[in-house]
Design a protein around this motif. Structure first.
Motif, PDB file in Angstrom:
ATOM      1  N   SER A  19       0.828  -1.215   0.000  1.00 29.39           N
ATOM      2  CA  SER A  19       0.000   0.000   0.000  1.00 29.39           C
ATOM      3  C   SER A  19       0.857   1.258   0.000  1.00 29.39           C
ATOM      4  O   SER A  19       0.531   2.236  -0.679  1.00 29.39           O
ATOM      5  CB  SER A  19      -0.944   0.003   1.201  1.00 29.39           C
ATOM      6  N   MET A  20       1.976   1.237   0.737  1.00 27.94           N
ATOM      7  CA  MET A  20       2.855   2.410   0.760  1.00 27.94           C
ATOM      8  C   MET A  20       3.526   2.605  -0.593  1.00 27.94           C
ATOM      9  O   MET A  20       3.633   3.735  -1.085  1.00 27.94           O
ATOM     10  CB  MET A  20       3.907   2.260   1.858  1.00 27.94           C
ATOM     11  N   ILE A  21       3.988   1.519  -1.211  1.00 29.65           N
ATOM     12  CA  ILE A  21       4.604   1.641  -2.534  1.00 29.65           C
ATOM     13  C   ILE A  21       3.589   2.209  -3.518  1.00 29.65           C
ATOM     14  O   ILE A  21       3.911   3.066  -4.349  1.00 29.65           O
ATOM     15  CB  ILE A  21       5.133   0.278  -3.027  1.00 29.65           C
ATOM     16  N   SER A  22       2.354   1.743  -3.427  1.00 31.39           N
ATOM     17  CA  SER A  22       1.304   2.241  -4.314  1.00 31.39           C
ATOM     18  C   SER A  22       1.092   3.740  -4.118  1.00 31.39           C
ATOM     19  O   SER A  22       0.954   4.492  -5.096  1.00 31.39           O
ATOM     20  CB  SER A  22       0.002   1.482  -4.053  1.00 31.39           C
ATOM     21  N   LEU A  23       1.089   4.197  -2.870  1.00 30.41           N
ATOM     22  CA  LEU A  23       0.935   5.631  -2.586  1.00 30.41           C
ATOM     23  C   LEU A  23       2.093   6.429  -3.181  1.00 30.41           C
ATOM     24  O   LEU A  23       1.894   7.498  -3.763  1.00 30.41           O
ATOM     25  CB  LEU A  23       0.864   5.871  -1.075  1.00 30.41           C
ATOM     26  N   ILE A  24       3.306   5.910  -3.027  1.00 32.38           N
ATOM     27  CA  ILE A  24       4.491   6.594  -3.560  1.00 32.38           C
ATOM     28  C   ILE A  24       4.412   6.662  -5.077  1.00 32.38           C
ATOM     29  O   ILE A  24       4.693   7.701  -5.682  1.00 32.38           O
ATOM     30  CB  ILE A  24       5.776   5.872  -3.105  1.00 32.38           C
ATOM     31  N   GLU A  25       4.003   5.567  -5.716  1.00 31.99           N
ATOM     32  CA  GLU A  25       3.934   5.532  -7.177  1.00 31.99           C
ATOM     33  C   GLU A  25       2.844   6.448  -7.730  1.00 31.99           C
ATOM     34  O   GLU A  25       2.891   6.831  -8.895  1.00 31.99           O
ATOM     35  CB  GLU A  25       3.707   4.098  -7.665  1.00 31.99           C
ATOM     36  N   ARG A  26       1.886   6.788  -6.901  1.00 31.34           N
ATOM     37  CA  ARG A  26       0.843   7.719  -7.332  1.00 31.34           C
ATOM     38  C   ARG A  26       1.167   9.155  -6.938  1.00 31.34           C
ATOM     39  O   ARG A  26       0.391  10.070  -7.199  1.00 31.34           O
ATOM     40  CB  ARG A  26      -0.514   7.323  -6.728  1.00 31.34           C
ATOM     41  N   GLY A  27       2.322   9.353  -6.304  1.00 30.92           N
ATOM     42  CA  GLY A  27       2.718  10.691  -5.890  1.00 30.92           C
ATOM     43  C   GLY A  27       1.883  11.230  -4.758  1.00 30.92           C
ATOM     44  O   GLY A  27       1.802  12.440  -4.552  1.00 30.92           O
ATOM     45  N   GLU A  28       1.278  10.327  -3.975  1.00 32.13           N
ATOM     46  CA  GLU A  28       0.383  10.738  -2.897  1.00 32.13           C
ATOM     47  C   GLU A  28       1.027  10.619  -1.526  1.00 32.13           C
ATOM     48  O   GLU A  28       0.353  10.712  -0.507  1.00 32.13           O
ATOM     49  CB  GLU A  28      -0.899   9.896  -2.949  1.00 32.13           C
ATOM     50  N   SER A  29       2.334  10.395  -1.496  1.00 34.71           N
ATOM     51  CA  SER A  29       3.050  10.274  -0.231  1.00 34.71           C
ATOM     52  C   SER A  29       4.343  11.075  -0.303  1.00 34.71           C
ATOM     53  O   SER A  29       4.914  11.251  -1.379  1.00 34.71           O
ATOM     54  CB  SER A  29       3.371   8.801   0.057  1.00 34.71           C
ATOM     55  N   SER A  30       4.769  11.594   0.835  1.00 35.54           N
ATOM     56  CA  SER A  30       6.070  12.265   0.932  1.00 35.54           C
ATOM     57  C   SER A  30       6.989  11.336   1.716  1.00 35.54           C
ATOM     58  O   SER A  30       7.121  11.461   2.941  1.00 35.54           O
ATOM     59  CB  SER A  30       5.944  13.618   1.632  1.00 35.54           C
ATOM     60  N   PRO A  31       7.605  10.366   1.041  1.00 35.91           N
ATOM     61  CA  PRO A  31       8.398   9.344   1.741  1.00 35.91           C
ATOM     62  C   PRO A  31       9.659   9.914   2.356  1.00 35.91           C
ATOM     63  O   PRO A  31      10.233  10.889   1.878  1.00 35.91           O
ATOM     64  CB  PRO A  31       8.728   8.342   0.633  1.00 35.91           C
ATOM     65  N   THR A  32      10.091   9.280   3.439  1.00 38.13           N
ATOM     66  CA  THR A  32      11.335   9.672   4.094  1.00 38.13           C
ATOM     67  C   THR A  32      12.523   9.082   3.345  1.00 38.13           C
ATOM     68  O   THR A  32      12.374   8.178   2.515  1.00 38.13           O
ATOM     69  CB  THR A  32      11.372   9.168   5.547  1.00 38.13           C
ATOM     70  N   ALA A  33      13.720   9.569   3.683  1.00 38.12           N
ATOM     71  CA  ALA A  33      14.939   9.037   3.072  1.00 38.12           C
ATOM     72  C   ALA A  33      15.113   7.565   3.412  1.00 38.12           C
ATOM     73  O   ALA A  33      15.567   6.775   2.573  1.00 38.12           O
ATOM     74  CB  ALA A  33      16.150   9.841   3.551  1.00 38.12           C
ATOM     75  N   VAL A  34      14.760   7.178   4.637  1.00 33.62           N
ATOM     76  CA  VAL A  34      14.901   5.778   5.046  1.00 33.62           C
ATOM     77  C   VAL A  34      14.006   4.884   4.196  1.00 33.62           C
ATOM     78  O   VAL A  34      14.417   3.814   3.739  1.00 33.62           O
ATOM     79  CB  VAL A  34      14.557   5.621   6.544  1.00 33.62           C
ATOM     80  N   LEU A  35      12.779   5.327   3.957  1.00 37.07           N
ATOM     81  CA  LEU A  35      11.844   4.559   3.132  1.00 37.07           C
ATOM     82  C   LEU A  35      12.334   4.462   1.687  1.00 37.07           C
ATOM     83  O   LEU A  35      12.279   3.395   1.061  1.00 37.07           O
ATOM     84  CB  LEU A  35      10.465   5.204   3.187  1.00 37.07           C
ATOM     85  N   LEU A  36      12.832   5.588   1.158  1.00 35.96           N
ATOM     86  CA  LEU A  36      13.328   5.579  -0.219  1.00 35.96           C
ATOM     87  C   LEU A  36      14.561   4.692  -0.370  1.00 35.96           C
ATOM     88  O   LEU A  36      14.746   4.041  -1.391  1.00 35.96           O
ATOM     89  CB  LEU A  36      13.644   7.009  -0.664  1.00 35.96           C
ATOM     90  N   GLU A  37      15.399   4.656   0.660  1.00 40.95           N
ATOM     91  CA  GLU A  37      16.574   3.789   0.599  1.00 40.95           C
ATOM     92  C   GLU A  37      16.150   2.322   0.558  1.00 40.95           C
ATOM     93  O   GLU A  37      16.753   1.511  -0.156  1.00 40.95           O
ATOM     94  CB  GLU A  37      17.482   4.042   1.805  1.00 40.95           C
ATOM     95  N   LYS A  38      15.102   1.962   1.286  1.00 39.28           N
ATOM     96  CA  LYS A  38      14.590   0.587   1.225  1.00 39.28           C
ATOM     97  C   LYS A  38      14.117   0.258  -0.189  1.00 39.28           C
ATOM     98  O   LYS A  38      14.385  -0.828  -0.713  1.00 39.28           O
ATOM     99  CB  LYS A  38      13.445   0.405   2.222  1.00 39.28           C
ATOM    100  N   LEU A  39      13.404   1.207  -0.800  1.00 36.72           N
ATOM    101  CA  LEU A  39      12.943   0.992  -2.173  1.00 36.72           C
ATOM    102  C   LEU A  39      14.122   0.863  -3.128  1.00 36.72           C
ATOM    103  O   LEU A  39      14.141   0.007  -4.010  1.00 36.72           O
ATOM    104  CB  LEU A  39      12.051   2.152  -2.613  1.00 36.72           C
ATOM    105  N   ALA A  40      15.121   1.746  -2.958  1.00 38.04           N
ATOM    106  CA  ALA A  40      16.297   1.710  -3.830  1.00 38.04           C
ATOM    107  C   ALA A  40      17.019   0.373  -3.701  1.00 38.04           C
ATOM    108  O   ALA A  40      17.469  -0.204  -4.699  1.00 38.04           O
ATOM    109  CB  ALA A  40      17.239   2.862  -3.487  1.00 38.04           C
ATOM    110  N   THR A  41      17.121  -0.139  -2.472  1.00 42.86           N
ATOM    111  CA  THR A  41      17.763  -1.438  -2.267  1.00 42.86           C
ATOM    112  C   THR A  41      16.984  -2.533  -2.979  1.00 42.86           C
ATOM    113  O   THR A  41      17.557  -3.381  -3.666  1.00 42.86           O
ATOM    114  CB  THR A  41      17.861  -1.758  -0.762  1.00 42.86           C
ATOM    115  N   GLY A  42      15.657  -2.506  -2.842  1.00 44.35           N
ATOM    116  CA  GLY A  42      14.828  -3.502  -3.497  1.00 44.35           C
ATOM    117  C   GLY A  42      14.894  -3.439  -5.012  1.00 44.35           C
ATOM    118  O   GLY A  42      14.766  -4.456  -5.694  1.00 44.35           O
TER     119      GLY A  42
END
Length: 200
Positions: A44-67
């Protein structure tokens, strides 16, 4: 502009991040569920980020980048970068981490001009960011060069205290954290390369 309305630059960067995550996920043939399993971020969080409906933190973005197997800086790239060898200061958007308040700016030109990326960071007093970084293929090498102030960088179990002028080389393959122990903003540059490198 009301308080609930994001600033234009923030909106633009959230949209850019959304597009990049969608594109990178699609290019790797990953479903939302598969990426969630890879990086430990909920579907659900990835979906929010992909729709531009979330302001993710650096920690969250680093997890996505790792994945996704890319450096964090890649998530801020323009979906359709202009292949120019020059990156003008006026065109370098800044992004503020909503958790720590640190401000990062991708300095390098966009496009496949070079395998090297440079990021400038302004790190507030007493700020701390801890990344659950994991290995990527190909390996990503990074150097942290302190331009002003002092920071502490922990890589795995190793603590490195860095003053202005000091430079730390590391590989993005284990948890790491940044901390500013002082009462002044620190400024440092991060140099990243995804090209396979043999250290001798």
């Amino acid at each position: 502009m009301t308080e609930s309305t994001p600033a234009p630059a923030t909106t633009s960067l959230n949209d850019r991040i959304a597009q990049r995550v969608r594109d990178l996920r699609a290019s790797r043939g990953l479903s939302l569920d598969a990426l969630a399993a890879h990086c430990g971020v909920s579907r659900s969080m990835i979906s929010l980020i992909e729709r531009g409906e979330s302001s993710p933190t650096a920690v969250l973005l680093e997890k996505l980048a790792t994945g996704l197997g890319v450096p964090l800086a890649s998530l801020f790239d323009d979906a359709e970068p202009v292949a120019s060898p020059v990156s003008r200061l006026a065109d370098q958007l800044q992004w503020r981490d909503p958790h720590s308040g640190y401000v990062r700016r991708n300095v390098s030109p966009g496009g496949a001009i070079s395998p090297i990326q440079i990021v400038e960071v302004n790190f507030p007093p007493k700020a701390r960011v801890a990344y659950e970084t994991g290995a990527r293929e190909p390996r990503i090498h990074q150097q942290v060069w302190v331009l002003e102030g002092r920071i502490e960088v922990t890589v795995g179990d190793d603590l490195h205290r860095l003053d202005a002028g000091d430079c730390l080389a590391l590989t993005l393959d284990q948890p790491m954290s940044y901390y500013n122990p002082t009462r002044k903003t620190a400024r440092y540059a991060v140099v990243i390369t995804t090209a396979p490198t043999s250290w001798r």
